[in-house]
Design an enzyme around this catalytic site. Structure first.
Site, mmCIF file in Angstrom:
data_model
loop_
_atom_site.group_PDB
_atom_site.id
_atom_site.type_symbol
_atom_site.label_atom_id
_atom_site.label_comp_id
_atom_site.label_asym_id
_atom_site.label_seq_id
_atom_site.Cartn_x
_atom_site.Cartn_y
_atom_site.Cartn_z
ATOM 1 N N LYS A 1 0.816 -1.223 0.000
ATOM 2 C CA LYS A 1 0.000 0.000 0.000
ATOM 3 C C LYS A 1 0.851 1.275 0.000
ATOM 4 O O LYS A 1 2.061 1.239 0.237
ATOM 5 C CB LYS A 1 -0.924 -0.015 1.228
ATOM 6 N N PHE B 1 -15.460 3.718 6.787
ATOM 7 C CA PHE B 1 -14.089 4.060 6.414
ATOM 8 C C PHE B 1 -13.856 4.061 4.897
ATOM 9 O O PHE B 1 -12.748 4.319 4.441
ATOM 10 C CB PHE B 1 -13.094 3.113 7.102
ATOM 11 N N ARG C 1 -2.246 -14.117 4.744
ATOM 12 C CA ARG C 1 -2.938 -13.384 5.809
ATOM 13 C C ARG C 1 -2.222 -13.559 7.156
ATOM 14 O O ARG C 1 -2.200 -12.647 7.982
ATOM 15 C CB ARG C 1 -4.408 -13.802 5.882
ATOM 16 N N THR D 1 -5.543 -6.843 10.793
ATOM 17 C CA THR D 1 -5.820 -5.592 10.067
ATOM 18 C C THR D 1 -5.334 -4.382 10.857
ATOM 19 O O THR D 1 -4.704 -3.478 10.304
ATOM 20 C CB THR D 1 -7.343 -5.463 9.811
ATOM 21 N N ARG E 1 2.414 -6.267 9.235
ATOM 22 C CA ARG E 1 1.699 -5.112 9.800
ATOM 23 C C ARG E 1 2.254 -4.722 11.170
ATOM 24 O O ARG E 1 2.329 -3.534 11.493
ATOM 25 C CB ARG E 1 0.196 -5.398 9.848
ATOM 26 N N ASN F 1 -2.049 0.369 6.628
ATOM 27 C CA ASN F 1 -1.567 -0.879 7.243
ATOM 28 C C ASN F 1 -0.695 -1.698 6.286
ATOM 29 O O ASN F 1 -0.633 -2.921 6.376
ATOM 30 C CB ASN F 1 -2.736 -1.689 7.829
ATOM 31 N N HIS G 1 -2.389 -5.434 1.668
ATOM 32 C CA HIS G 1 -3.713 -6.045 1.539
ATOM 33 C C HIS G 1 -3.514 -7.460 1.034
ATOM 34 O O HIS G 1 -2.602 -7.720 0.246
ATOM 35 C CB HIS G 1 -4.572 -5.272 0.533
HETATM 36 P P1 CMP Z 1 -7.600 -4.274 3.637
HETATM 37 O O1 CMP Z 1 -7.153 -5.679 3.870
HETATM 38 O O2 CMP Z 1 -6.970 -3.574 2.493
HETATM 39 O O3 CMP Z 1 -9.195 -4.251 3.439
HETATM 40 C C1 CMP Z 1 -9.963 -3.089 3.716
HETATM 41 C C2 CMP Z 1 -9.172 -2.032 4.384
HETATM 42 O O4 CMP Z 1 -9.902 -1.021 5.030
HETATM 43 C C3 CMP Z 1 -8.345 -2.637 5.494
HETATM 44 O O5 CMP Z 1 -7.304 -3.424 4.947
HETATM 45 C C4 CMP Z 1 -7.897 -1.406 6.256
HETATM 46 O O6 CMP Z 1 -6.692 -0.866 5.780
HETATM 47 C C5 CMP Z 1 -9.007 -0.395 5.956
HETATM 48 N N1 CMP Z 1 -9.708 0.054 7.147
HETATM 49 C C6 CMP Z 1 -9.738 1.321 7.576
HETATM 50 N N2 CMP Z 1 -10.449 1.417 8.703
HETATM 51 C C7 CMP Z 1 -10.884 0.166 8.993
HETATM 52 C C8 CMP Z 1 -11.682 -0.381 10.041
HETATM 53 N N3 CMP Z 1 -12.190 0.373 11.022
HETATM 54 N N4 CMP Z 1 -11.922 -1.708 10.021
HETATM 55 C C9 CMP Z 1 -11.434 -2.499 9.027
HETATM 56 N N5 CMP Z 1 -10.672 -2.025 8.000
HETATM 57 C C10 CMP Z 1 -10.406 -0.705 7.997
#
Ligand code: CMP
Length: 140
Positions: free
Chosen positions: A11, A59, A87, A93, A104, A114, A117
């Protein structure tokens, strides 16, 4: 043994800090093969399309702004149980909940920034790989 493919994204927060190679090294050390890779800059509309599944989440807007704010590196990873393995290597996350030694935990700045993905299911992996790569770009 179940050989799978999954989509990985390095990212904007990670590409900004020149961490592409460092992230790749975590993936390769865990036995995942990078069988397709490119650097690209998403438009806001492309980010909205990719994260469409989250369109009702609070978000979503900020996430799409962030994901189109700087280059990303998209990858197709291949390996035994690649979806779950990726994962595991990524960690939770929210980096505050991520295990020591995960990408992460070691690199992420926040739940939004983060660093990586990874697809969460076989079905989504197929959709996400097709979103970024044509068949000729994937060399297993
Ligand atoms: P990703 O795996 O890319 O999938 C969705 C993304 O939303 C997640 O990683 C986070 O980077 C982002 N995100 C931002 N805020 C939140 C939240 N409150 N809960 C979950 N994902 C979030």
């Amino acid at each position: 043994m179940s050989i799978e493919r999954t989509l990985s994204i390095i990212k904007p927060d990670a590409t900004r800090r020149n961490l592409t190679g460092a992230v790749c090294s975590y993936l390769e050390k865990a036995g995942l093969r990078i069988i397709a890779q490119k650097r690209t800059l998403l438009t806001r509309a492309q980010a909205e399309d990719f994260y469409d599944v989250h369109s009702e989440r609070p978000f979503y807007n900020d996430l799409c702004i962030f994901m189109s704010s700087a280059p990303i590196v998209v990858q197709t990873l291949e390996g035994d149980n690649a979806i779950a393995k990726n994962r595991e290597i990524m960690g939770a996350t929210n980096p505050k909940n991520a295990d020591i030694g995960t990408i992460r935990h070691d690199f992420a700045e926040s739940i939004e920034a983060n660093s990586v993905h990874g697809s969460d299911s076989l079905e989504n992996a197929k959709r996400e790989i097709n979103f970024f790569f044509s068949e000729i770009e994937i060399v297993g």
